[in-house]
Design an enzyme around this catalytic site. Structure first.
Site, PDB file in Angstrom:
ATOM      1  N   LYS A 163       9.728 -11.841  -2.312  1.00 59.37           N
ATOM      2  CA  LYS A 163      10.678 -11.500  -3.758  1.00 59.37           C
ATOM      3  C   LYS A 163      11.898 -10.595  -3.175  1.00 59.37           C
ATOM      4  O   LYS A 163      11.841 -10.129  -2.103  1.00 59.37           O
ATOM      5  CB  LYS A 163       9.977 -11.017  -4.659  1.00 59.37           C
ATOM      6  CG  LYS A 163       9.536  -9.544  -4.539  1.00 59.37           C
ATOM      7  CD  LYS A 163       8.938  -8.994  -5.576  1.00 59.37           C
ATOM      8  CE  LYS A 163      10.095  -8.559  -6.901  1.00 59.37           C
ATOM      9  NZ  LYS A 163      10.380  -6.869  -6.878  1.00 59.37           N
ATOM     10  N   ASP A 192       4.381 -13.605  -5.018  1.00 60.23           N
ATOM     11  CA  ASP A 192       4.483 -12.457  -5.838  1.00 60.23           C
ATOM     12  C   ASP A 192       3.070 -11.444  -5.630  1.00 60.23           C
ATOM     13  O   ASP A 192       1.905 -12.022  -5.858  1.00 60.23           O
ATOM     14  CB  ASP A 192       4.272 -12.764  -7.315  1.00 60.23           C
ATOM     15  CG  ASP A 192       4.506 -11.680  -8.197  1.00 60.23           C
ATOM     16  OD1 ASP A 192       3.890 -10.794  -7.941  1.00 60.23           O
ATOM     17  OD2 ASP A 192       5.444 -11.941  -8.987  1.00 60.23           O
ATOM     18  N   HIS A 193       3.334 -10.259  -5.085  1.00 58.54           N
ATOM     19  CA  HIS A 193       2.156  -9.883  -4.525  1.00 58.54           C
ATOM     20  C   HIS A 193       1.110  -9.229  -5.804  1.00 58.54           C
ATOM     21  O   HIS A 193      -0.071  -8.831  -5.488  1.00 58.54           O
ATOM     22  CB  HIS A 193       2.626  -8.422  -3.665  1.00 58.54           C
ATOM     23  CG  HIS A 193       2.850  -7.207  -4.487  1.00 58.54           C
ATOM     24  ND1 HIS A 193       4.350  -7.018  -4.911  1.00 58.54           N
ATOM     25  CD2 HIS A 193       2.326  -6.048  -4.849  1.00 58.54           C
ATOM     26  CE1 HIS A 193       4.217  -5.931  -5.751  1.00 58.54           C
ATOM     27  NE2 HIS A 193       3.066  -5.424  -5.604  1.00 58.54           N
ATOM     28  N   GLU A 231       5.294   3.191 -13.577  1.00 56.33           N
ATOM     29  CA  GLU A 231       5.129   3.771 -12.294  1.00 56.33           C
ATOM     30  C   GLU A 231       5.703   5.547 -12.325  1.00 56.33           C
ATOM     31  O   GLU A 231       6.556   5.823 -13.059  1.00 56.33           O
ATOM     32  CB  GLU A 231       5.969   3.025 -11.294  1.00 56.33           C
ATOM     33  CG  GLU A 231       5.576   1.441 -11.121  1.00 56.33           C
ATOM     34  CD  GLU A 231       6.711   0.996  -9.826  1.00 56.33           C
ATOM     35  OE1 GLU A 231       6.091   1.083  -8.846  1.00 56.33           O
ATOM     36  OE2 GLU A 231       7.710   0.602 -10.429  1.00 56.33           O
ATOM     37  N   HIS A 255       6.594  -9.717 -11.410  1.00 55.97           N
ATOM     38  CA  HIS A 255       5.237  -9.308 -11.598  1.00 55.97           C
ATOM     39  C   HIS A 255       4.606  -9.396 -13.331  1.00 55.97           C
ATOM     40  O   HIS A 255       3.584  -9.627 -13.673  1.00 55.97           O
ATOM     41  CB  HIS A 255       5.069  -7.856 -11.408  1.00 55.97           C
ATOM     42  CG  HIS A 255       5.598  -7.495 -10.034  1.00 55.97           C
ATOM     43  ND1 HIS A 255       5.605  -8.473  -8.847  1.00 55.97           N
ATOM     44  CD2 HIS A 255       6.240  -6.546  -9.284  1.00 55.97           C
ATOM     45  CE1 HIS A 255       6.043  -8.167  -7.796  1.00 55.97           C
ATOM     46  NE2 HIS A 255       6.560  -7.005  -8.137  1.00 55.97           N
TER      47      HIS A 255
HETATM   48  C1  BG6 Z   1       7.787  -4.267  -6.152  1.00 52.64           C
HETATM   49  C2  BG6 Z   1       8.858  -3.825  -6.945  1.00 52.64           C
HETATM   50  O1  BG6 Z   1       7.802  -5.615  -6.212  1.00 52.64           O
HETATM   51  O2  BG6 Z   1       6.558  -3.738  -6.775  1.00 52.64           O
HETATM   52  C3  BG6 Z   1       8.967  -2.147  -6.561  1.00 52.64           C
HETATM   53  O3  BG6 Z   1      10.268  -3.990  -6.121  1.00 52.64           O
HETATM   54  C4  BG6 Z   1       7.597  -1.755  -7.373  1.00 52.64           C
HETATM   55  O4  BG6 Z   1      10.176  -1.550  -7.263  1.00 52.64           O
HETATM   56  C5  BG6 Z   1       6.456  -2.464  -6.898  1.00 52.64           C
HETATM   57  O5  BG6 Z   1       7.422  -0.457  -7.057  1.00 52.64           O
HETATM   58  C6  BG6 Z   1       5.206  -2.327  -7.601  1.00 52.64           C
HETATM   59  O6  BG6 Z   1       3.952  -2.761  -7.173  1.00 52.64           O
HETATM   60  P1  BG6 Z   1       2.545  -2.097  -7.280  1.00 52.64           P
HETATM   61  O7  BG6 Z   1       1.582  -3.053  -6.659  1.00 52.64           O
HETATM   62  O8  BG6 Z   1       2.841  -0.692  -6.788  1.00 52.64           O
HETATM   63  O9  BG6 Z   1       2.526  -2.279  -8.857  1.00 52.64           O
END
Ligand code: BG6
Length: 506
Positions: A163, A192-193, A231, A255
């Protein structure tokens, strides 16, 4: 207490060569390498495996290998088994080149030919685009034109795209067109992780492997849904990237929409990539596209201003390095979305995400309709607690149900109570960066946890009206919130005007 169950046993993936574009970048060193190491240590990589890193700058294979070894020491999430690390690194080589230079692909072809002979990877190739997004299209084109990604004689060729996949609907469509011009959809794995998170995958299992939820999973029983990705992180050193993108683009079409589509989708007819992804795309496709006035009314965008978070002094977003001093980029967004189908008509989905908030918390909260109060009217009970089903993704990995219970003692008094299932009480988690499952699935050709072109475009189609409405609105539409708070007041009003409240973030 139940005896804990361990991760299910899986067989090693078949032979392949893993080609990383952007091999000197942060993603490669911080996430991909530790994930590949975890797969190697867990016995999930094949014997016939190799890694070719591509980046700009002359470097010998040995220097690249020792760079990776240092990164592994730094970023591995558990103790390193030297034997497994040694095996992984022994198969590493390096190609110097610019992503948009045809000569790079000639050098890559030579290296692939050498490696495929030496390590017997059978011509199977996984190309991983861990580069800045501007390089996605040129790399796709060169891979197509050079023939390096052409599948033949039973050899597979796959491409993982990181992404952000586009920055709006038009750019996502253009990128899809480019990639689909040179590759088949089944060769493209859009990452999309969030889909690598066990708790996100479990939404599907919770809904469809249990008989009790489906009958009440609709507008007759559900009042509304809240999706929160909060966050504590600030924009930090990502000022240049973030200021051009903002919270909506960075988090929502990817996400938050993964979470929304898993909650809102219809039951797929089978557990495979085609059926699951069709239903997820169908849910996003049904998100109501608002007119400009509704988009402004149903959205809040805000930016954080200086405050202390714990022991840390956080400065104004606008003072972050590489952020424009008068920037109107949002670091927080809240939306009210409606889904235009029979299951969800009239049920609002409230989404919020932001940086520099009070706590780190990702959850989906489903609020069920209130029981009629009539029976308790002439009793001391003055109100009933709300019935929420909470799927907590992080930091706690759990599922909770809130309901009313009688307070022990004479007479009738009622109190809200929680029943919570915690993953850690039942399962031993394998060490994970979140990328292991995704890489392994791509190697075995299972695309269920990746986005298909129509799903990505449906996501952008749903956020585009907000992007357009904001662009055309005056900058004074931007709210502010104090770093370390739960977000702007305007976001509270988005719900309070509907007689609802956000769950606390803390
Ligand atoms: C990323 C965003 O895709 O996901 C970041 O670019 C964000 O801004 C992150 O901090 C959040 O991922 P996770 O796994 O920490 O919720």
């Amino acid at each position: 207490m139940n005896r804990k169950r361990s991760a299910s046993a899986a067989a090693p993936a078949g032979p392949c060569c893993f080609v990383i574009f952007g091999a000197s970048g942060d993603l490669t060193h911080r996430l991909l390498l530790p994930a590949l190491y975890n797969l190697a240590a867990g016995g999930l990589l094949p014997e016939a495996f190799s890694i070719i890193g591509i980046a700009r700058g002359e470097k010998s294979n040995d220097v690249f290998r020792s760079d990776l070894a240092k990164s592994l020491q730094r970023f591995a999430i558990n103790d390193i088994d030297e034997e497994a690390a040694g095996r992984l690194l022994a198969g590493v080589s390096y190609v110097n080149g610019d992503a948009d230079d045809p000569a790079t692909y000639e050098r890559l072809a030579q290296e692939l030919a050498r490696v495929e002979r030496a390590r017997d990877t059978r011509g199977n190739r996984l190309f991983y685009l861990a580069t800045p997004p501007a390089a996605f299209t040129p790399i796709g084109r060169h891979l197509g034109r050079s023939g390096l990604a052409r599948e033949q004689n039973g050899m597979w060729r796959r491409l993982i795209v990181e992404k952000p996949f586009g920055t709006d609907l038009a750019s996502a469509q253009a990128l899809n067109r480019e990639l689909l011009g040179v590759l088949e959809e089944r060769q493209i794995y859009r990452i999309d992780h969030y889909l690598g998170k066990e708790t996100v995958q479990n939404i599907l299992v919770l809904r469809f492997a249990n008989g009790l939820f489906e009958p009440i999973w609709n507008r007759d029983h559900i009042d509304h849904v809240q999706i929160t990705v909060a966050e504590t992180l600030t924009v930090g050193r990502r000022g240049r990237f973030y200021d051009a993108i903002g919270a909506l683009r960075d988090m929502v079409p990817n996400h938050l929409f993964q979470l929304l589509s898993l909650v809102a989708m219809e039951p797929p007819s089978r557990f495979d990539a085609r059926a699951v992804r069709s239903e997820k795309a169908g849910a996003l496709d049904a998100v109501h596209v608002p007119d400009a006035a509704t988009a402004l009314r149903d959205s809040v965008r805000a930016q954080y201003v200086a405050a202390r978070i714990g022991d840390n002094e956080v400065e104004d977003y606008r003072k972050t390095a590489d952020v424009r001093p008068g920037s109107t980029t949002e670091t927080y967004v809240a939306l009210k979305l409606m889904i235009d189908n029979w299951r969800w008509a009239g049920v609002p989905f409230y989404l919020r995400t932001g940086k520099a908030l009070k706590s780190r918390r990702t959850e989906v909260a489903v609020k069920f309709k209130q029981a009629p109060f009539a029976m308790f009217r002439d009793t001391p009970v003055d109100r009933l607690a709300q019935n929420f089903l909470i799927m907590s993704i992080q930091p706690e990995e759990c599922i909770g149900l809130q309901f009313n219970a009688k307070v022990p003692g004479p007479g009738i008094a009622i109190s809200g109570v929680d029943m919570t299932f915690k993953y850690e009480d039942y399962f031993d988690a394998a060490p994970s960066t979140g990328y292991e499952t995704l890489i392994y699935d791509c190697m075995i050709g299972d695309a269920i946890l990746f986005q298909r072109a129509d799903g990505v475009e449906a996501g952008w189609r749903a956020v585009q009206p907000f992007l357009d409405a904001w662009r055309n609105a005056a900058s004074n539409e931007l709210a502010i919130y104090r770093a370390g708070s739960e977000g702007p007041e305007e976001a509270d009003q988005l719900l309070s005007r509907d007689g609802r409240r956000w769950r606390p973030i803390a």
